[in-house]
Write a protein that holds these residues in place. Structure first.
Motif: not given
Length: 125
Positions: A17-23, A62-64, A110-116
């Motif tokens: 989550r964090i690395v993807t959002a930083l990119l 998302i980072i937070l 999309l995965y994060l929307a489902f996985a949290g």
């Protein structure tokens, strides 16, 4: 051996989550702030400008780990829209139309929307 890694799934999800959002944040700051250095800058209130605003806002959330699910859903939709509007018309193949990052962002969000958010989030339950 690999079964023991399952205990760290929430932390691995948080790192994703964090690395993807930083990119993703770098794409937004490049559009709106010119950092990292960009070859072009979108005009105010243009479609790419709005994309940059969405990228910055959703990335920070998302980072937070704050409202991760709705922010990731919006980011995913933004990347799907970006792919079909900006990348797909130039070439069918993502590797040739520079759309592979948009597709990857779309599906990770999309995965994060489902996985949290996983571990290390502001509104962790």
């Amino acid at each position: 051996m690999f079964d023991r890694l399952s205990a760290y799934a929430p932390q691995a999800l948080a790192v994703l989550r964090i690395v993807t959002a930083l990119l993703f944040l770098a794409h937004g700051t490049q559009k709106l702030l010119g950092f990292p250095a960009a070859e072009w800058s979108p005009g105010a209130f243009s479609l790419p400008w709005f994309a940059g605003v969405i990228e910055i806002i959703t990335s920070i959330l998302i980072i937070l780990g704050f409202f991760t699910r709705p922010a990731a859903f919006v980011a995913s939709g933004t990347m799907a829209f970006a792919y079909w509007i900006a990348h797909a018309p130039s070439n069918f193949f993502p590797a040739n139309n520079d759309g592979d990052a948009a597709i990857l962002f779309c599906f990770v969000f999309l995965y994060l929307a489902f996985a949290g958010p996983g571990a290390w989030s502001i509104n962790k339950k």
